[in-house]
Scaffold this motif. Sequence first.
Motif, PDB file in Angstrom:
ATOM      1  N   GLY A  49       3.678 117.307  98.673  1.00  0.00           N
ATOM      2  CA  GLY A  49       3.973 117.979  97.411  1.00  0.00           C
ATOM      3  C   GLY A  49       2.737 118.325  96.616  1.00  0.00           C
ATOM      4  O   GLY A  49       2.747 119.211  95.780  1.00  0.00           O
ATOM      5  N   GLY A  50       1.642 117.639  96.866  1.00  0.00           N
ATOM      6  CA  GLY A  50       0.407 117.873  96.132  1.00  0.00           C
ATOM      7  C   GLY A  50       0.250 116.858  95.009  1.00  0.00           C
ATOM      8  O   GLY A  50       1.220 116.370  94.445  1.00  0.00           O
ATOM      9  N   VAL A  51      -0.981 116.539  94.700  1.00  0.00           N
ATOM     10  CA  VAL A  51      -1.298 115.576  93.659  1.00  0.00           C
ATOM     11  C   VAL A  51      -2.399 116.170  92.797  1.00  0.00           C
ATOM     12  O   VAL A  51      -3.368 116.725  93.311  1.00  0.00           O
ATOM     13  CB  VAL A  51      -1.797 114.242  94.273  1.00  0.00           C
ATOM     14  CG1 VAL A  51      -2.173 113.261  93.178  1.00  0.00           C
ATOM     15  CG2 VAL A  51      -0.753 113.639  95.186  1.00  0.00           C
ATOM     16  N   VAL A  52      -2.248 116.067  91.494  1.00  0.00           N
ATOM     17  CA  VAL A  52      -3.285 116.488  90.559  1.00  0.00           C
ATOM     18  C   VAL A  52      -3.861 115.235  89.917  1.00  0.00           C
ATOM     19  O   VAL A  52      -3.135 114.412  89.382  1.00  0.00           O
ATOM     20  CB  VAL A  52      -2.727 117.432  89.474  1.00  0.00           C
ATOM     21  CG1 VAL A  52      -3.797 117.770  88.457  1.00  0.00           C
ATOM     22  CG2 VAL A  52      -2.164 118.688  90.103  1.00  0.00           C
ATOM     23  N   VAL A  53      -5.186 115.093  90.006  1.00  0.00           N
ATOM     24  CA  VAL A  53      -5.872 113.945  89.425  1.00  0.00           C
ATOM     25  C   VAL A  53      -6.796 114.450  88.333  1.00  0.00           C
ATOM     26  O   VAL A  53      -7.611 115.350  88.570  1.00  0.00           O
ATOM     27  CB  VAL A  53      -6.700 113.196  90.500  1.00  0.00           C
ATOM     28  CG1 VAL A  53      -7.435 112.024  89.880  1.00  0.00           C
ATOM     29  CG2 VAL A  53      -5.819 112.747  91.638  1.00  0.00           C
ATOM     30  N   THR A  54      -6.652 113.917  87.129  1.00  0.00           N
ATOM     31  CA  THR A  54      -7.537 114.286  86.027  1.00  0.00           C
ATOM     32  C   THR A  54      -8.023 113.017  85.344  1.00  0.00           C
ATOM     33  O   THR A  54      -7.325 112.006  85.315  1.00  0.00           O
ATOM     34  CB  THR A  54      -6.828 115.166  84.986  1.00  0.00           C
ATOM     35  OG1 THR A  54      -5.723 114.453  84.449  1.00  0.00           O
ATOM     36  CG2 THR A  54      -6.354 116.470  85.590  1.00  0.00           C
ATOM     37  N   GLY A  55      -9.209 113.090  84.801  1.00  0.00           N
ATOM     38  CA  GLY A  55      -9.734 111.932  84.095  1.00  0.00           C
ATOM     39  C   GLY A  55     -11.040 112.252  83.401  1.00  0.00           C
ATOM     40  O   GLY A  55     -11.717 113.228  83.719  1.00  0.00           O
ATOM     41  N   ASP A  56     -11.381 111.443  82.431  1.00  0.00           N
ATOM     42  CA  ASP A  56     -12.630 111.566  81.683  1.00  0.00           C
ATOM     43  C   ASP A  56     -13.298 110.200  81.650  1.00  0.00           C
ATOM     44  O   ASP A  56     -12.638 109.185  81.437  1.00  0.00           O
ATOM     45  CB  ASP A  56     -12.380 112.011  80.245  1.00  0.00           C
ATOM     46  CG  ASP A  56     -11.761 113.387  80.158  1.00  0.00           C
ATOM     47  OD1 ASP A  56     -12.160 114.258  80.941  1.00  0.00           O
ATOM     48  OD2 ASP A  56     -10.882 113.589  79.306  1.00  0.00           O
ATOM     49  N   LEU A  57     -14.600 110.199  81.835  1.00  0.00           N
ATOM     50  CA  LEU A  57     -15.373 108.970  81.757  1.00  0.00           C
ATOM     51  C   LEU A  57     -16.587 109.250  80.884  1.00  0.00           C
ATOM     52  O   LEU A  57     -17.335 110.197  81.138  1.00  0.00           O
ATOM     53  CB  LEU A  57     -15.816 108.525  83.149  1.00  0.00           C
ATOM     54  CG  LEU A  57     -16.746 107.326  83.215  1.00  0.00           C
ATOM     55  CD1 LEU A  57     -15.989 106.071  82.780  1.00  0.00           C
ATOM     56  CD2 LEU A  57     -17.286 107.165  84.609  1.00  0.00           C
TER      57      LEU A  57
END
Length: 62
Positions: A21-29
């Motif tokens: 299905g697909g995966v979206v990964v987002t993040g801030d460091l």
Amino acid sequence: MTALEHRQVALVDLLDRLLAGGVVVTGDLTLRIADVDLVRVDLNALISSVGEQVSVPWVEEP
């Protein structure tokens, strides 16, 4: 508790389902010292499986 809480799923099956299905990964460091930002890293990634029927977005040279 529902029946789904006790269901065991193999890691391979979970990865297969996520990639289908697909995966979206987002993040801030942000690394900061004394309220001064020293390093900021933004992560935006789309992870998905691709089949042969999907065309590539770039031109292939012969």
